[in-house]
Design a protein around this motif. Structure first.
Motif, PDB file in Angstrom:
ATOM      1  N   PHE A 171     -26.685   4.745  33.070  1.00  0.00           N
ATOM      2  CA  PHE A 171     -27.031   4.892  31.662  1.00  0.00           C
ATOM      3  C   PHE A 171     -27.528   6.308  31.385  1.00  0.00           C
ATOM      4  CE2 PHE A 171     -28.215   0.331  32.517  1.00  0.00           C
ATOM      5  CZ  PHE A 171     -27.138  -0.235  31.841  1.00  0.00           C
ATOM      6  N   PRO A 172     -27.095   6.911  30.290  1.00  0.00           N
ATOM      7  CA  PRO A 172     -27.622   8.234  29.924  1.00  0.00           C
ATOM      8  C   PRO A 172     -29.039   8.131  29.387  1.00  0.00           C
ATOM      9  CG  PRO A 172     -26.085   7.455  28.250  1.00  0.00           C
ATOM     10  CD  PRO A 172     -26.020   6.462  29.375  1.00  0.00           C
ATOM     11  N   ASP A 173     -29.680   9.294  29.255  1.00  0.00           N
ATOM     12  CA  ASP A 173     -31.030   9.343  28.696  1.00  0.00           C
ATOM     13  C   ASP A 173     -31.065   8.709  27.308  1.00  0.00           C
ATOM     14  OD1 ASP A 173     -31.362  10.827  30.964  1.00  0.00           O
ATOM     15  OD2 ASP A 173     -31.998  12.672  29.955  1.00  0.00           O
ATOM     16  N   ASP A 174     -32.230   8.156  26.961  1.00  0.00           N
ATOM     17  CA  ASP A 174     -32.472   7.616  25.611  1.00  0.00           C
ATOM     18  C   ASP A 174     -31.442   6.565  25.217  1.00  0.00           C
ATOM     19  OD1 ASP A 174     -34.492   9.525  25.567  1.00  0.00           O
ATOM     20  OD2 ASP A 174     -33.280  10.980  24.466  1.00  0.00           O
ATOM     21  N   SER A 175     -31.115   5.661  26.136  1.00  0.00           N
ATOM     22  CA  SER A 175     -30.072   4.672  25.879  1.00  0.00           C
ATOM     23  C   SER A 175     -30.577   3.423  25.166  1.00  0.00           C
ATOM     24  CB  SER A 175     -29.412   4.233  27.193  1.00  0.00           C
ATOM     25  OG  SER A 175     -28.630   5.268  27.738  1.00  0.00           O
ATOM     26  N   PHE A 176     -31.871   3.137  25.254  1.00  0.00           N
ATOM     27  CA  PHE A 176     -32.372   1.859  24.757  1.00  0.00           C
ATOM     28  C   PHE A 176     -33.620   2.042  23.901  1.00  0.00           C
ATOM     29  CE2 PHE A 176     -30.141   1.037  28.716  1.00  0.00           C
ATOM     30  CZ  PHE A 176     -29.309  -0.028  28.374  1.00  0.00           C
ATOM     31  N   GLU A 177     -33.735   1.149  22.910  1.00  0.00           N
ATOM     32  CA  GLU A 177     -34.958   1.112  22.105  1.00  0.00           C
ATOM     33  C   GLU A 177     -36.053   0.302  22.790  1.00  0.00           C
ATOM     34  OE1 GLU A 177     -31.802   2.231  19.228  1.00  0.00           O
ATOM     35  OE2 GLU A 177     -31.963   0.578  20.667  1.00  0.00           O
ATOM     36  N   SER A 178     -35.680  -0.555  23.706  1.00  0.00           N
ATOM     37  CA  SER A 178     -36.691  -1.374  24.372  1.00  0.00           C
ATOM     38  C   SER A 178     -36.217  -1.803  25.755  1.00  0.00           C
ATOM     39  CB  SER A 178     -37.032  -2.600  23.524  1.00  0.00           C
ATOM     40  OG  SER A 178     -35.872  -3.362  23.270  1.00  0.00           O
ATOM     41  N   VAL A 179     -37.186  -1.993  26.640  1.00  0.00           N
ATOM     42  CA  VAL A 179     -36.948  -2.494  27.989  1.00  0.00           C
ATOM     43  C   VAL A 179     -37.923  -3.642  28.226  1.00  0.00           C
ATOM     44  CG1 VAL A 179     -36.960  -1.989  30.456  1.00  0.00           C
ATOM     45  CG2 VAL A 179     -36.205  -0.234  28.825  1.00  0.00           C
ATOM     46  N   ILE A 180     -37.420  -4.783  28.675  1.00  0.00           N
ATOM     47  CA  ILE A 180     -38.265  -5.936  28.965  1.00  0.00           C
ATOM     48  C   ILE A 180     -38.243  -6.192  30.470  1.00  0.00           C
ATOM     49  CG2 ILE A 180     -38.639  -8.406  28.587  1.00  0.00           C
ATOM     50  CD1 ILE A 180     -37.368  -8.115  25.846  1.00  0.00           C
ATOM     51  N   ASP A 181     -39.427  -6.363  31.027  1.00  0.00           N
ATOM     52  CA  ASP A 181     -39.579  -6.562  32.473  1.00  0.00           C
ATOM     53  C   ASP A 181     -40.477  -7.775  32.695  1.00  0.00           C
ATOM     54  OD1 ASP A 181     -40.332  -6.530  35.122  1.00  0.00           O
ATOM     55  OD2 ASP A 181     -41.229  -4.528  35.080  1.00  0.00           O
ATOM     56  N   LYS A 182     -39.905  -8.841  33.192  1.00  0.00           N
ATOM     57  CA  LYS A 182     -40.656 -10.076  33.440  1.00  0.00           C
ATOM     58  C   LYS A 182     -40.639 -10.362  34.933  1.00  0.00           C
ATOM     59  CE  LYS A 182     -39.214 -13.840  31.260  1.00  0.00           C
ATOM     60  NZ  LYS A 182     -39.059 -15.011  32.162  1.00  0.00           N
ATOM     61  N   GLY A 183     -41.500  -9.657  35.668  1.00  0.00           N
ATOM     62  CA  GLY A 183     -41.637  -9.890  37.093  1.00  0.00           C
ATOM     63  C   GLY A 183     -40.921  -8.912  38.000  1.00  0.00           C
ATOM     64  N   THR A 184     -40.133  -7.982  37.447  1.00  0.00           N
ATOM     65  CA  THR A 184     -39.371  -7.073  38.301  1.00  0.00           C
ATOM     66  C   THR A 184     -40.274  -6.041  38.972  1.00  0.00           C
ATOM     67  OG1 THR A 184     -37.386  -7.375  36.971  1.00  0.00           O
ATOM     68  CG2 THR A 184     -37.478  -5.425  38.369  1.00  0.00           C
ATOM     69  N   LEU A 185     -41.160  -5.423  38.213  1.00  0.00           N
ATOM     70  CA  LEU A 185     -42.091  -4.482  38.830  1.00  0.00           C
ATOM     71  C   LEU A 185     -42.953  -5.207  39.866  1.00  0.00           C
ATOM     72  CD1 LEU A 185     -43.970  -1.556  37.351  1.00  0.00           C
ATOM     73  CD2 LEU A 185     -45.345  -3.325  38.447  1.00  0.00           C
TER      74      LEU A 185
END
Length: 320
Positions: free
Chosen positions: A113-127
Motif C-alpha cells: 500500500f502507498p502512503d496515506d492509503s486509508f482514513e482508518s485502521v482497526i486493530d482488534k488483538g493484532t498488536l
C-alpha cells in the motif's frame, strides 16, 4: 523494552505457521471474534470512522466484524492477515460482498500500500499478538510505523486491546507517530455487575489521563478484565511537545543535538544503505531529548527498528 507478557502463552502469536495450523485445525468451528463483537464497538467506530472512508482491518482472521460493518453501511474495508489459510477462507466466503476485500499480508511490512492509503485502521488483538511473539519491541515498532505511514492526516488508528496504558502507551504515544490519543474502557462480554450496583460512569466517555498518559491513581475499573480502546488520531502538523522544556535547553545542547543527528544519519546510511528520517521528541515530565528514526525502503516507510535514543537528560548530568 515494554514487552507485555501478562496474557501471553507459549504460542508464538506473531508466526504465520502457527496461525495457518490453527485455522486448518479449527476450520469447522466457525468464526471467532477476539475481545468484542461489533455490536459493542459500534458506538466508537461510528463516532470516529465514516462509513464512506477506506478502512484497513489488520489481523482480520476469520472474524465477522467486517461483515457486520458492511451490513451497517461501511463501503470499503480492506482486510489483511498473516495467515494465507484464513485469507483464502474469507475470500471465498465473501466473494459476493464487494465492500470486503482480503489480502494476505504481514502488518510489519505493508509496502504493497502507498502512503496515506486509508482514513482508518482497526486493530482488534493484532498488536497484542505481536507482543507475545519473539522480538516483540521490534515487531511492534515495525507495525506501528506502517500504520502511521498508511494513515492519511486526520485518520484514526483504533486499537482494541487487553493492555492498560502502562504497557501500551510506551509503544503508541511517541512523537514519531504524531497521534492524539483518547482512551475508552469497556467491560468484557458477559460482565455482570453485582446485584444492586449501578454504573460508575458511561463507557462512551473518554477516560481522563495523567500527563504521562496513565490512568489516574484513584481510577477503579468495574471489571478488572476490561478491554481498552485507544483512539489514535493522526494530526496534520507536529504537536507542541512542550515548548517549555525545549526553551530550557541551552543553545549549545541543541547544537550538539543537531551534530549528533547528522552523524547518526550518516552512520545509518553507511550501515543499511538506505535513507533515515528523524524527529526530535522532547518530554516535559521526563526532561529528556530523544531521537526517533525510520528507514525508507523502496519508496515507502517500513521496518522501524529501535526507535528511541535518549541522549540528553539532566538526570544524567546532561551528557550524551
Amino acid at each position: 523494552m515494554f514487552r507485555d507478557v501478562s496474557a501471553c502463552s507459549t504460542y508464538n502469536y506473531g508466526d504465520a505457521v502457527y496461525w495457518d495450523a490453527r485455522y486448518v485445525e479449527e476450520a469447522d468451528c466457525g468464526s471467532f471474534d477476539w475481545y468484542q463483537r461489533y455490536s459493542s464497538l459500534r458506538p466508537f467506530i461510528r463516532k470516529y470512522i465514516s462509513p464512506h472512508s477506506r478502512v484497513l482491518m489488520v489481523g482480520c482472521g476469520n472474524a465477522v466484524i467486517s461483515e457486520d460493518m458492511a451490513k451497517d453501511g461501511f463501503e470499503d474495508i480492506m482486510n489483511i492477515d498473516i495467515s494465507s489459510v484464513a485469507i483464502e477462507m474469507m475470500r471465498k466466503k465473501y466473494e459476493n460482498v464487494p465492500q470486503l476485500k482480503y489480502r494476505q499480508m504481514d502488518v510489519r511490512d505493508m509496502s504493497f500500500f502507498p502512503d496515506d492509503s486509508f482514513e482508518s485502521v482497526i486493530d482488534k488483538g493484532t498488536l497484542d499478538s505481536l507482543m507475545c511473539g519473539t522480538d516483540a519491541p521490534i515487531s511492534v515498532s515495525q507495525m506501528l510505523g506502517e500504520v502511521s505511514r498508511l494513515l492519511k492526516p486526520g485518520g484514526v488508528y483504533m486499537l482494541i486491546t487487553y493492555g492498560d496504558p502502562t504497557v501500551r502507551m510506551p509503544h503508541i504515544n511517541r512523537s514519531v507517530y504524531n497521534w492524539k490519543i483518547e482512551l475508552y474502557i469497556i467491560p468484557r462480554p458477559g460482565f455482570q455487575r453485582p446485584a444492586g450496583a449501578t454504573a460508575m460512569r458511561s463507557y462512551l466517555e473518554p477516560i481522563p489521563l495523567t500527563e504521562k498518559g496513565l490512568l489516574p491513581a484513584d481510577y477503579v475499573m468495574e471489571d478488572p478484565d476490561s478491554h481498552f480502546i485507544y483512539v489514535c488520531k493522526k494530526v496534520d502538523e507536529p504537536s507542541d511537545l512542550c515548548h517549555k522544556s525545549a526553551n530550557s535547553l541551552t543553545d549549545d545542547t541543541m547544537q550538539r543535538f543537531e551534530d549528533l543527528k547528522r552523524h547518526f544519519m550518516a552512520v545509518m546510511l553507511l550501515i543499511t544503505g538506505v535513507g533515515v528520517s528523524t524527529s526530535l521528541g522532547i518530554k516535559e515530565n521526563e526532561e529528556e531529548v530523544a531521537l526517533d528514526f525510520g528507514c525508507r525502503r523502496s519508496g515507502c516507510w517500513s521496518r522501524l527498528q529501535y526507535t528511541k535514543f535518549v541522549f540528553y537528560s539532566p538526570l544524567t548530568g546532561g551528557e550524551f
